[in-house]
Design an enzyme around this catalytic site. Structure first.
Site, PDB file in Angstrom:
ATOM      1  N   CYS A  12      14.335  -0.227  -6.188  1.00  0.00           N
ATOM      2  CA  CYS A  12      14.824  -0.976  -5.026  1.00  0.00           C
ATOM      3  C   CYS A  12      13.749  -1.986  -4.631  1.00  0.00           C
ATOM      4  CB  CYS A  12      15.036  -0.016  -3.876  1.00  0.00           C
ATOM      5  SG  CYS A  12      13.520   0.875  -3.505  1.00  0.00           S
ATOM      6  N   CYS A  95       7.532   0.487   3.068  1.00  0.00           N
ATOM      7  CA  CYS A  95       8.755  -0.322   2.983  1.00  0.00           C
ATOM      8  C   CYS A  95       9.191  -0.747   4.387  1.00  0.00           C
ATOM      9  CB  CYS A  95       9.849   0.514   2.330  1.00  0.00           C
ATOM     10  SG  CYS A  95      11.416  -0.348   2.287  1.00  0.00           S
ATOM     11  N   HIS A 123       9.355  15.962   3.485  1.00  0.00           N
ATOM     12  CA  HIS A 123       9.235  14.691   2.752  1.00  0.00           C
ATOM     13  C   HIS A 123       8.233  13.790   3.477  1.00  0.00           C
ATOM     14  CE1 HIS A 123      10.268  10.780   1.054  1.00  0.00           C
ATOM     15  NE2 HIS A 123      10.811  11.452   0.042  1.00  0.00           N
ATOM     16  N   GLU A 125       8.098  10.701   4.055  1.00  0.00           N
ATOM     17  CA  GLU A 125       8.669   9.714   4.989  1.00  0.00           C
ATOM     18  C   GLU A 125       8.891  10.351   6.360  1.00  0.00           C
ATOM     19  OE1 GLU A 125      12.225   7.564   3.684  1.00  0.00           O
ATOM     20  OE2 GLU A 125      12.878   7.488   5.765  1.00  0.00           O
ATOM     21  N   SER A 217      11.909  13.235  -6.792  1.00  0.00           N
ATOM     22  CA  SER A 217      12.382  12.065  -6.047  1.00  0.00           C
ATOM     23  C   SER A 217      13.616  12.441  -5.223  1.00  0.00           C
ATOM     24  CB  SER A 217      12.722  10.937  -7.029  1.00  0.00           C
ATOM     25  OG  SER A 217      13.677  10.073  -6.468  1.00  0.00           O
ATOM     26  N   SER A 261      13.138   5.053  -7.579  1.00  0.00           N
ATOM     27  CA  SER A 261      11.766   5.148  -8.085  1.00  0.00           C
ATOM     28  C   SER A 261      11.717   5.128  -9.621  1.00  0.00           C
ATOM     29  CB  SER A 261      11.108   6.417  -7.552  1.00  0.00           C
ATOM     30  OG  SER A 261      11.969   7.525  -7.723  1.00  0.00           O
TER      31      SER A 261
HETATM   32  S1  SF4 Z   1      11.558   2.136  -0.640  1.00  0.00           S
HETATM   33 FE1  SF4 Z   1      13.006   3.585   0.232  1.00  0.00          FE
HETATM   34  S2  SF4 Z   1      13.618   2.640   2.151  1.00  0.00           S
HETATM   35 FE2  SF4 Z   1      12.658   1.043   0.951  1.00  0.00          FE
HETATM   36  S3  SF4 Z   1      14.330  -0.026  -0.092  1.00  0.00           S
HETATM   37 FE3  SF4 Z   1      13.565   1.619  -1.461  1.00  0.00          FE
HETATM   38  S4  SF4 Z   1      14.833   3.410  -1.048  1.00  0.00           S
HETATM   39 FE4  SF4 Z   1      15.108   1.971   0.635  1.00  0.00          FE
END
Ligand code: SF4
Length: 277
Positions: A12, A95, A123, A125, A217, A261
């Site tokens: 992503c 992010c 997690h 995050e 992940s 990831s």
């Molecule tokens: S790092 Fe996580 S929050 Fe950011 S775009 Fe990728 S999946 Fe979405």
């Protein structure tokens, strides 16, 4: 055998940006470089960065000097403060979607809402978001966990960026019955939403789904759950070597998807291997 890769699969924008920052740091810095935990939940990428001299550590106390890269999952503000206090150079690759979740969590708490976070409390995050609100939140994984909560005047709800919208909707409905005033903010990131939608659509059309990505992940594991919910046979693999040809024996159509990831070269290997059988 027909093989289809999901319309959205793999890295992503947040992970791509973190990787770019890591490789730019390797290029520009002469000091030792570290990440707090693996930069992304993918063993192959972590090994590649290790070869470039980037070491993943569990604690800041393991670092004497150098550069610390904060990965896309983010950390609590306290961790950044501790790193700076130790004289480390901090490269923040959190992010923007995660930064937004931190900001909204703080806002809800400041506005007097009892904060509920939908996600996995272990997690990184969620650990980071909990740090931002000094632990003033309840973390839940599904609607059943909020149905018996004591009623509160005001509840606020956010979600881990990799949660599914369906799960957020279910928890939101359950919380609504426990409060007079309720504010829910959808903090699921666009990349996750597109990836999950594309995976679900493909899983409904094929005989077999392969989900590619780290077993550690969260978002890759969730893709496997989504596939299984459709009733399709699904295997979660990290690399092409794990594919057993007999899986595909009776499959006329095989679908492939990959977590955010998962690097492109791993997906390409899987596609090539499938074509070869
Ligand atoms: S790092 Fe996580 S929050 Fe950011 S775009 Fe990728 S999946 Fe979405």
């Amino acid at each position: 055998m027909k093989i289809t890769l999901a319309k959205h699969a793999g890295h992503c924008f947040g992970v791509k940006a973190a990787m770019q920052k890591a490789f730019a740091t390797v290029r520009d810095e002469q000091q030792p470089i570290y990440t707090l935990g693996p930069i992304i939940h993918n063993r192959q990428v972590v090994e590649k960065l290790e070869k470039e001299g980037v070491r993943a550590v569990k604690n800041l106390s393991e670092i004497e000097k150098g550069v610390i890269i904060i990965r896309s999952h983010g950390v609590s503000p306290e961790v950044i403060a501790q790193a700076e206090a130790r004289g480390l150079k901090v490269i923040d690759a959190t992010c923007p979607f995660v930064q937004r979740a931190h900001k909204l969590a703080r806002q809800l708490v400041d506005e007097g809402f009892e904060l509920v976070i939908l996600g996995d409390a272990r997690h990184p995050e969620i650990e980071g978001i909990l740090g931002t609100v000094q632990g003033a939140a309840l973390v839940v994984t599904q609607a059943g966990e909020v149905e018996n909560l004591p009623k509160k005047n005001r509840f606020g709800l956010i979600a881990q960026t990799t949660q599914s919208l369906e799960n957020l909707q279910q928890v939101a409905s359950a919380l609504l019955t426990r409060t007079n005033e309720f504010k829910v903010v959808n903090t699921i990131c666009n990349a996750t939403t597109h990836l999950q939608r594309a995976t679900r659509e493909l899983a409904r059309k094929v005989d077999l789904m392969l989900v590619v990505g780290g077993r550690n992940s969260a978002n890759t594991t969730r893709l496997a759950v989504i596939c299984r919910e459709t009733g399709v046979t699904c295997y979660h693999i990290e690399t092409a070597d794990e594919i057993q040809p007999e899986w595909a024996r009776n499959a006329g159509h095989v679908g492939v998807t990959a977590g955010t990831s998962t690097p492109e070269w791993v997906i390409v290997d899987v596609m090539e291997y499938l074509r070869s059988i």
